[in-house]
Design an enzyme around this catalytic site. Structure first.
Site, PDB file in Angstrom:
ATOM      1  N   ASP A  46       0.840  -1.204   0.000  1.00  0.00           N
ATOM      2  CA  ASP A  46       0.000   0.000   0.000  1.00  0.00           C
ATOM      3  C   ASP A  46       0.870   1.247   0.000  1.00  0.00           C
ATOM      4  O   ASP A  46       0.615   2.214  -0.728  1.00  0.00           O
ATOM      5  CB  ASP A  46      -0.923  -0.029   1.217  1.00  0.00           C
ATOM      6  CG  ASP A  46      -1.754   1.232   1.333  1.00  0.00           C
ATOM      7  OD1 ASP A  46      -2.666   1.423   0.510  1.00  0.00           O
ATOM      8  OD2 ASP A  46      -1.485   2.040   2.251  1.00  0.00           O
ATOM      9  N   GLU A 118      -1.716  -5.456  -3.795  1.00  0.00           N
ATOM     10  CA  GLU A 118      -0.778  -4.692  -2.975  1.00  0.00           C
ATOM     11  C   GLU A 118       0.316  -5.603  -2.420  1.00  0.00           C
ATOM     12  O   GLU A 118       1.494  -5.211  -2.372  1.00  0.00           O
ATOM     13  CB  GLU A 118      -1.523  -3.996  -1.838  1.00  0.00           C
ATOM     14  CG  GLU A 118      -2.437  -2.882  -2.311  1.00  0.00           C
ATOM     15  CD  GLU A 118      -3.167  -2.192  -1.182  1.00  0.00           C
ATOM     16  OE1 GLU A 118      -3.520  -1.008  -1.329  1.00  0.00           O
ATOM     17  OE2 GLU A 118      -3.401  -2.846  -0.129  1.00  0.00           O
TER      18      GLU A 118
END
Length: 222
Positions: A46, A118
């Protein structure tokens, strides 16, 4: 795994990182001796995704103010965007899920697939460094958005957006020109009922109006 690596355009030196990225917590909880879940990689991915995207937008759009940059970044890294990447990679087919999650349709769950993207980005970052992670983000997210932007008529989209309520009036106003004739830059402001809702620049008045409309959409469509 080789097929997934081919789709990614990256081959892992440590394939265990990729396997970890594809391991959902439900699988890890049911198989204590196996790899841990991908949650830690998701956390790192992220941040890598956010940083690379912010760097791209900062350099690509020197005219955009902080608020517009923030909203654009949020749109690029949102769950919907990541699910599109997961679909391109057919990532759901490679996930390791627990029996309950599998039975509950976990492979099609948007949040699980987005999180896995991610995690995979983090795995690439750890295995090959930021340069390799940036290449994948550029290819699957940033380039796709550039293609969409090039074909998108923001003025029409903005008009449709404000027409959800009657009596709305949009106006575009040239606010400045700079640079030599062969490389002139125009600045345009778009107002909604007399109040500024967006501004943009471009090498033509039309392009500047489109960029102003784009900024207005990011502000209004929340």
């Amino acid at each position: 795994m080789e097929t997934l690596e081919a789709k990614l355009g990256y081959h892992f030196k440590d394939r265990a990182l990729l396997e970890n990225a594809l391991t959902h917590s439900s699988y890890a909880n049911e198989n204590r001796g196996a790899l841990g879940s991908n949650e830690r990689l998701e956390f790192l991915g992220d941040s890598v995704l956010g940083m690379v995207t912010a760097d791209f937008l900062f350099k690509e759009h020197p005219d955009l103010p902080e608020g517009d940059l923030t909203r654009t970044r949020a749109a690029l890294v949102c769950e919907e965007s990541l699910v599109e990447v997961a679909d391109l990679l057919d990532l759901g087919a490679y996930l390791k899920l627990g029996r309950g999650e599998e039975a509950g349709g976990g492979r099609e769950r948007p949040s699980i697939r987005a999180d896995a993207v991610e995690a995979v980005l983090a795995a690439v970052y750890l295995d090959g460094g930021l340069v390799e992670a940036r290449k994948i983000i550029q290819r699957f997210i940033l380039d796709k958005e550039t293609e969409k932007s090039a074909s998108r008529d923001y003025k029409t989209t903005l008009q449709e957006l404000v027409q959800r309520e009657s009596g709305q009036v949009l106006t575009y106003r040239l606010t400045g020109e700079s640079g030599p004739d062969h490389a002139k830059v125009f600045s345009v402001e778009v107002d909604l009922n007399g109040q500024k809702v967006g501004e943009g620049t471009g090498h033509s008045k039309k392009e500047a109006e489109q960029m102003a409309a784009r900024a207005a959409i990011a502000r209004l469509d929340q």
